[in-house]
Scaffold this motif. Structure first.
Motif, PDB file in Angstrom:
ATOM      1  N   PHE A  65       0.846  -1.156   0.076  1.00 33.70           N
ATOM      2  CA  PHE A  65      -0.009  -0.185  -0.200  1.00 33.70           C
ATOM      3  C   PHE A  65       0.891   1.318  -0.031  1.00 33.70           C
ATOM      4  N   ALA A  66       2.118   1.325  -0.529  1.00 34.66           N
ATOM      5  CA  ALA A  66       3.138   2.373  -0.636  1.00 34.66           C
ATOM      6  C   ALA A  66       2.210   3.592  -1.102  1.00 34.66           C
ATOM      7  N   LYS A  67       1.693   3.333  -2.206  1.00 40.72           N
ATOM      8  CA  LYS A  67       1.244   4.451  -2.971  1.00 40.72           C
ATOM      9  C   LYS A  67       0.156   5.289  -2.281  1.00 40.72           C
ATOM     10  N   ALA A  68      -0.728   4.354  -1.638  1.00 39.30           N
ATOM     11  CA  ALA A  68      -1.829   4.763  -0.706  1.00 39.30           C
ATOM     12  C   ALA A  68      -1.225   5.744   0.602  1.00 39.30           C
ATOM     13  N   ALA A 114     -11.242   3.847  -0.344  1.00 39.00           N
ATOM     14  CA  ALA A 114     -11.054   3.957  -1.860  1.00 39.00           C
ATOM     15  C   ALA A 114      -9.892   2.931  -2.304  1.00 39.00           C
ATOM     16  N   GLN A 115      -8.906   2.843  -1.536  1.00 42.23           N
ATOM     17  CA  GLN A 115      -7.676   2.015  -2.156  1.00 42.23           C
ATOM     18  C   GLN A 115      -7.677   0.625  -1.388  1.00 42.23           C
ATOM     19  N   GLY A 116      -8.610   0.200  -0.590  1.00 40.64           N
ATOM     20  CA  GLY A 116      -8.795  -1.067   0.087  1.00 40.64           C
ATOM     21  C   GLY A 116      -7.450  -1.324   0.928  1.00 40.64           C
ATOM     22  N   VAL A 117      -7.050  -0.243   1.835  1.00 43.48           N
ATOM     23  CA  VAL A 117      -6.132  -0.488   2.676  1.00 43.48           C
ATOM     24  C   VAL A 117      -6.697  -0.935   4.002  1.00 43.48           C
ATOM     25  N   ASP A 175     -19.178  -2.797   6.087  1.00 45.47           N
ATOM     26  CA  ASP A 175     -17.795  -2.500   5.683  1.00 45.47           C
ATOM     27  C   ASP A 175     -17.509  -3.351   4.469  1.00 45.47           C
ATOM     28  N   PRO A 176     -18.416  -2.993   3.264  1.00 48.24           N
ATOM     29  CA  PRO A 176     -18.347  -3.825   2.033  1.00 48.24           C
ATOM     30  C   PRO A 176     -17.131  -3.932   1.694  1.00 48.24           C
ATOM     31  N   ARG A 177     -16.123  -3.092   1.935  1.00 49.04           N
ATOM     32  CA  ARG A 177     -14.677  -3.282   1.074  1.00 49.04           C
ATOM     33  C   ARG A 177     -13.839  -4.099   2.446  1.00 49.04           C
ATOM     34  N   GLY A 178     -14.436  -4.447   3.262  1.00 43.79           N
ATOM     35  CA  GLY A 178     -13.680  -5.096   4.384  1.00 43.79           C
ATOM     36  C   GLY A 178     -12.347  -4.584   4.782  1.00 43.79           C
ATOM     37  N   ILE A 179     -12.386  -3.123   4.889  1.00 43.91           N
ATOM     38  CA  ILE A 179     -11.074  -2.694   5.433  1.00 43.91           C
ATOM     39  C   ILE A 179     -10.695  -2.502   6.884  1.00 43.91           C
ATOM     40  N   LEU A 180     -11.867  -2.618   7.613  1.00 41.08           N
ATOM     41  CA  LEU A 180     -11.633  -2.393   9.166  1.00 41.08           C
ATOM     42  C   LEU A 180     -11.340  -3.544   9.949  1.00 41.08           C
ATOM     43  N   ASN A 181     -10.178  -3.605  10.584  1.00 39.77           N
ATOM     44  CA  ASN A 181      -9.594  -4.924  11.351  1.00 39.77           C
ATOM     45  C   ASN A 181      -9.911  -6.096  10.554  1.00 39.77           C
ATOM     46  N   PRO A 182      -9.333  -6.482   9.381  1.00 43.47           N
ATOM     47  CA  PRO A 182      -9.657  -7.529   8.671  1.00 43.47           C
ATOM     48  C   PRO A 182      -8.855  -8.782   9.235  1.00 43.47           C
TER      49      PRO A 182
END
Lengths: 479, 479
Positions: free
Chosen positions: B4-7, B62-65, B448-455
């Motif tokens: 995730f370097a770019k994000a 937005a970036q799926g981080v 949390d549709p993109r599953g970013i929180l505490n996966p």
């Protein structure tokens, strides 16, 4: 032809006719709740065991049949009105209550009546505090659906604070259990509490484990009078700020409410005291606790109230309670229709709210007697009008909207214990931002993807003003 | 190249370097919690205002981080370990506490430490009861994330019972508010309580309004001894069933735990009494209430316990507390590793559970000192072993699984106050049916549709046994 006739025939085949009522009378009786908005369902299911409910939901989910669950139907909000037709599940046969006197818990079915739970608890030396005004009729399932409160909320809390575990059905007909019969549970998402207050839109509660508290050994009742609403609420604020007593009950009545009670009884509440707002206190606890607190409360009354009366025994306490019990029914002298709005305001805003109310009474040219629970800010604002008078009805409608905007502006809530149902749908978005509503709707779609459970409630704006209401008297109606 | 370097570069541009730490040390320090499982994040965000969090989540979404939120990281379950890398939000700078002494509420930011809230409340004459063992370090945000409890749970309840309102952010970066600062709220789905115990997987809590109770004016401490664990728990059951006293604290220690404390202090807990299980009581309330209850409790002790000691003052009370405070650290004499399992069993199953434990100690050939909160059934079962001894480790692993199956069989819970995190993921499906897990996962996907929180937490089975643990001592570690 009824839209779900085929599904209903399949339902009767599956459950047998003893559990499914498709008669005209049965359907009509299940077509409305205390909101008196009537929508005919196609069938009424009366389960004998909770296991009867799984197949109903499985079938409804497969066929897209709307399902509305009802207890006694005492809700004023229309939460139990089957607005989309379909099927109604009537829970009244599921009414078992068992007290675990050791753990201090009640194991109850959803159709059990609140007062029945209170009596069973009391018989075992325990106390179940949530006490909606309709407690002699309303069911625990309904209490859970709208997170019902009552007069004991300030000290003890509301239904949510007493629910330890729930079980029931997902809209798919799958049985689930949220929590176990222990005071602590921290394993997985808290869907138990998500179900509480969800007005039957996310699942069907069939069984609950409720927390009980030790039955208070003593009660002590005090009625106090004040020259104005603002003086009453400021005195109560001083009590909470400085004396730190937690009354079990702290009921406020504005002057208009007191007048209603006085007209009904033909007697002044305080002889020699005219035009007074009153606050009724009840302390509850161990004998020594009540003794200690009553001294402090009386000292406060003597310096803050213009008059006060202590009940020497339960009989005298009943007399002090008369003003509270009589005021609500007597309001119908002021109009044939009542909008009972159970708003909540934070303590710091009490005086501002009282000034707003005075102004609202004036500008709307309506009677708006107000009473409620000062320990938790949950006030019942009763907007009275005559339904046939189109101008009065319009002014009442406008007054409700102004009220809702004001309570949210003051940091309060549009409902403290009734829920949204149909009647408060126009105001949901005053309380909740678009992001909040979207999150709630996403949860609804996740748990009930076909939207079969209690459709049309909470999120769709329902124009209650344009609806015909049934003209009938229910057992729990005042007067 | 970090995934995730770019994000992360975009994040630094957006928030500025003062809020985003990408240093090696900063990332390492945020890579683990008390579970001592380390996973390096790519950046650590340290918000100064809650508004800093919205843009972080917006970008991450937005970036799926992956985003993991942490307080002090005292959780033993790995709930705050950033297993999927990405970003960590460190909440420690958001630590304001304000007491509303009139309404009896604390307005706190998520990074405020539990003990800080307790002190602020006490200074205003109020009491915040939830008291995890790590209360000097752990944050309110973490307490909310895992619905933390503590020793006062039986009488007062757990974190969930004290949360009045929450605000914070959805994974999309939208600000939301669940509930207002009033005791009653029944407007819309209860997402406040859904967030409580959701271990940072459904939203980011930044602010909470907590309920306070009047500070108890008096405390009274009693230590009682019993010939066996079964005798201790049966005596306590009789207390709850017959005497109806609600102790603020009711801490049980089995004989093995007592031995640990005695080895640590070099003194017997009761002179002349060897090999005793003990129960430590504390009453709290008004002076008269405590006086009344202490008489009843002492009468019970005299007929049920083999020995008892009453503290005449706070100094003596501290001496009685020594056995409880010393036992946990002293357990490391029995093995270098401890599995502290915060299971819950219903009161009616206490004796059956004690017999099971005796059998588990024997069959596993491990030391399993056990202590905990008898008023709510939340027991800490401490399975001790030496990590380097592969056979012991295997037996410990097998013992945990047997324990979890047993508590669920007895109608209890696999966690009362720690949550699931990574460590208890192998047992989630012992507690919850497939339908229950599917419903929880549907809620997760909805919010949390993109599953970013505490996966990676709660639902994915994590094989903690196969992981290397950091070998370091944290400030709140025993000894």
């Amino acid at each position: 032809m009824l839209p779900f006739a085929k599904a209903t025939r399949a339902l009767v085949r599956r459950l047998g006719p003893a559990l499914v009522d498709t008669s005209e009378e049965g359907r009509w009786a299940a077509s409305f709740d205390s909101s008196k908005l009537s929508f005919l369902p196609e069938a009424v299911i009366m389960p004998r065991r909770h296991e009867d409910i799984g197949p109903v939901l499985e079938l409804a989910n497969a066929q897209g049949v709307p399902v509305t669950v009802r207890g006694r139907g005492t809700t004023l909000m229309g939460s139990a009105a089957p607005i989309a037709g379909g099927w109604v599940i009537d829970m009244l046969r599921l009414n078992k209550v068992r007290i675990d006197a050791e753990a201090g818990m009640a194991h109850v079915q959803a159709g059990a009546v609140n007062a029945q739970v209170q009596r069973a608890a009391a018989a075992a030396g325990w106390f179940y505090p949530p006490d909606p005004a309709s407690k002699a009729y309303c069911t625990i399932g309904g209490n859970i659906a709208c997170n019902a409160g009552g007069m004991h909320g300030g000290k003890y809390g509301v239904t949510r604070d007493f629910v330890i575990a729930l079980s029931g059905y997902l809209p798919t007909g799958e049985w689930v259990q949220w929590g176990v019969a222990t005071r602590k549970f921290s394993a997985g998402f808290n869907l138990r509490d998500l179900w509480i207050g969800s007005e039957g839109m996310l699942g069907v509660v069939t069984d609950a484990v409720l927390r009980l508290v030790p039955a208070p050994a003593a009660r002590w009742t005090l009625l106090t009078a004040f020259a104005s609403e603002v003086e009453a609420v400021e005195a109560v604020r001083a009590l909470f700020r400085e004396v730190r007593v937690q009354p079990a009950i702290c009921e406020f009545l504005d002057r208009d409410s007191v007048h209603c009670a006085e007209r009904a009884t033909g007697r002044p509440v305080f002889v020699g005291q005219r035009d007074r707002a009153v606050v009724l206190f009840e302390l509850a606890g161990s004998a020594s606790e009540v003794r200690e607190e009553s001294k402090k409360l009386l000292a406060w009354a003597k310096t803050h109230a213009v008059a006060q009366r202590v009940a020497k025994n339960r009989e005298e306490a009943e007399q002090l309670w008369e003003v509270r019990r009589k005021c609500s029914g007597a309001m119908f002298e002021l109009g044939d229709s009542k909008l009972n709005e159970d708003i909540v305001v934070p303590m710091r805003a009490y005086s501002r709210f009282m000034r707003f109310l005075a102004q609202l009474k004036k500008s709307s040219r309506l009677h708006i007697p107000t009473f409620g629970h000062l320990a938790d800010g949950n006030l019942h604002v009763n907007i009275m009008f005559n339904r046939e008078d189109a101008d009065q009805a319009r002014r009442a409608e406008a007054a409700v909207e102004r009220l809702m905007r004001k309570v949210v502006e003051l940091g309060g809530a549009i409902s403290g214990e009734h829920g949204i149902g149909l009647a408060k749908t126009p105001f949901l978005r005053i309380q909740h931002s678009p992001a909040q509503v979207r999150a709630m709707q996403a949860v609804k779609a996740a748990l009930d993807p076909r939207g079969i459970l209690n459709p049309g409630k909470m999120f769709d704006v329902f124009e209650v003003w344009k609806q015909e209401k049934l003209n009938l008297k229910l057992p729990w109606d005042h007067k």
